[in-house]
Design a protein around this motif. Sequence first.
Motif, PDB file in Angstrom:
ATOM      1  N   TRP A   1      47.542 -45.869  -8.058  1.00 14.08           N
ATOM      2  CA  TRP A   1      47.007 -45.606  -6.723  1.00 14.08           C
ATOM      3  C   TRP A   1      45.701 -46.367  -6.590  1.00 14.08           C
ATOM      4  CZ3 TRP A   1      47.692 -40.166  -4.355  1.00 14.08           C
ATOM      5  CH2 TRP A   1      48.966 -39.669  -4.656  1.00 14.08           C
ATOM      6  N   LEU A   2      45.527 -47.046  -5.484  1.00 14.68           N
ATOM      7  CA  LEU A   2      44.281 -47.741  -5.177  1.00 14.68           C
ATOM      8  C   LEU A   2      43.588 -46.982  -4.058  1.00 14.68           C
ATOM      9  CD1 LEU A   2      45.551 -51.423  -5.093  1.00 14.68           C
ATOM     10  CD2 LEU A   2      44.628 -50.162  -7.027  1.00 14.68           C
ATOM     11  N   VAL A   3      42.352 -46.613  -4.287  1.00 17.36           N
ATOM     12  CA  VAL A   3      41.558 -45.917  -3.272  1.00 17.36           C
ATOM     13  C   VAL A   3      40.333 -46.779  -2.993  1.00 17.36           C
ATOM     14  CG1 VAL A   3      40.265 -43.834  -2.698  1.00 17.36           C
ATOM     15  CG2 VAL A   3      42.344 -43.660  -4.077  1.00 17.36           C
ATOM     16  N   THR A   4      40.225 -47.257  -1.774  1.00 20.56           N
ATOM     17  CA  THR A   4      39.075 -48.080  -1.403  1.00 20.56           C
ATOM     18  C   THR A   4      38.155 -47.292  -0.482  1.00 20.56           C
ATOM     19  OG1 THR A   4      40.257 -49.089   0.469  1.00 20.56           O
ATOM     20  CG2 THR A   4      40.332 -50.262  -1.634  1.00 20.56           C
TER      21      THR A   4
ATOM     22  N   ASP B   1      32.956 -48.355   7.371  1.00 28.80           N
ATOM     23  CA  ASP B   1      33.544 -47.814   8.591  1.00 28.80           C
ATOM     24  C   ASP B   1      34.951 -48.395   8.765  1.00 28.80           C
ATOM     25  OD1 ASP B   1      33.147 -50.456   9.626  1.00 28.80           O
ATOM     26  OD2 ASP B   1      31.172 -49.869  10.354  1.00 28.80           O
ATOM     27  N   GLU B   2      35.704 -47.821   9.671  1.00 30.54           N
ATOM     28  CA  GLU B   2      37.071 -48.272   9.892  1.00 30.54           C
ATOM     29  C   GLU B   2      37.109 -49.717  10.384  1.00 30.54           C
ATOM     30  OE1 GLU B   2      41.123 -47.011  12.337  1.00 30.54           O
ATOM     31  OE2 GLU B   2      39.302 -45.824  12.589  1.00 30.54           O
ATOM     32  N   GLN B   3      36.167 -50.099  11.208  1.00 29.68           N
ATOM     33  CA  GLN B   3      36.125 -51.460  11.743  1.00 29.68           C
ATOM     34  C   GLN B   3      36.025 -52.494  10.613  1.00 29.68           C
ATOM     35  OE1 GLN B   3      33.101 -52.093  14.713  1.00 29.68           O
ATOM     36  NE2 GLN B   3      33.369 -54.292  14.703  1.00 29.68           N
ATOM     37  N   SER B   4      35.201 -52.217   9.600  1.00 28.27           N
ATOM     38  CA  SER B   4      35.075 -53.131   8.456  1.00 28.27           C
ATOM     39  C   SER B   4      36.399 -53.268   7.723  1.00 28.27           C
ATOM     40  CB  SER B   4      34.007 -52.627   7.487  1.00 28.27           C
ATOM     41  OG  SER B   4      32.747 -52.600   8.092  1.00 28.27           O
ATOM     42  N   TYR B   5      37.067 -52.140   7.512  1.00 27.19           N
ATOM     43  CA  TYR B   5      38.360 -52.183   6.834  1.00 27.19           C
ATOM     44  C   TYR B   5      39.363 -52.994   7.645  1.00 27.19           C
ATOM     45  CZ  TYR B   5      43.007 -50.994   5.373  1.00 27.19           C
ATOM     46  OH  TYR B   5      44.321 -51.098   4.986  1.00 27.19           O
TER      47      TYR B   5
ATOM     48  N   ILE C   1      46.879 -45.016   5.351  1.00 26.29           N
ATOM     49  CA  ILE C   1      45.458 -45.052   5.652  1.00 26.29           C
ATOM     50  C   ILE C   1      45.021 -43.659   6.094  1.00 26.29           C
ATOM     51  CG2 ILE C   1      43.669 -46.013   7.138  1.00 26.29           C
ATOM     52  CD1 ILE C   1      45.456 -48.531   7.354  1.00 26.29           C
ATOM     53  N   GLN C   2      44.045 -43.113   5.396  1.00 27.09           N
ATOM     54  CA  GLN C   2      43.473 -41.829   5.769  1.00 27.09           C
ATOM     55  C   GLN C   2      41.981 -42.019   5.923  1.00 27.09           C
ATOM     56  OE1 GLN C   2      44.525 -38.483   3.360  1.00 27.09           O
ATOM     57  NE2 GLN C   2      46.658 -39.113   3.192  1.00 27.09           N
ATOM     58  N   LEU C   3      41.402 -41.405   6.913  1.00 25.13           N
ATOM     59  CA  LEU C   3      39.972 -41.483   7.160  1.00 25.13           C
ATOM     60  C   LEU C   3      39.325 -40.169   6.786  1.00 25.13           C
ATOM     61  CD1 LEU C   3      40.146 -43.222  10.653  1.00 25.13           C
ATOM     62  CD2 LEU C   3      39.931 -44.296   8.422  1.00 25.13           C
ATOM     63  N   PHE C   4      38.168 -40.235   6.119  1.00 21.29           N
ATOM     64  CA  PHE C   4      37.464 -39.045   5.651  1.00 21.29           C
ATOM     65  C   PHE C   4      35.993 -39.115   6.026  1.00 21.29           C
ATOM     66  CE2 PHE C   4      41.024 -39.656   2.828  1.00 21.29           C
ATOM     67  CZ  PHE C   4      41.487 -38.379   2.562  1.00 21.29           C
TER      68      PHE C   4
END
Length: 68
Positions: A20-23, A27-31, A60-63
């Motif tokens: 699993w890769l977790v980055t 912010d979401e815009q950068s991703y 994709i999950q946002l936290f």
Amino acid sequence: VPGFLGMQVMCPLEKEAEFWLVTRWQDEQSYRAWHNSAGYHESHSGIPKGLKLVPNSDEIQLFHVVAE
């Protein structure tokens, strides 16, 4: 890459052949900017031969960070 904060590579204890890769991103815009760039494709060109990505397994999950 602007906005990139770090990455962890993990494998579940029960499935050690699975990775699993977790980055983490500023912010979401950068991703999204990175994901749509040539750099994204270049970074994936280094995946070892024989290592297969499971189709449709990316998510994709946002936290919100509540503590560090």
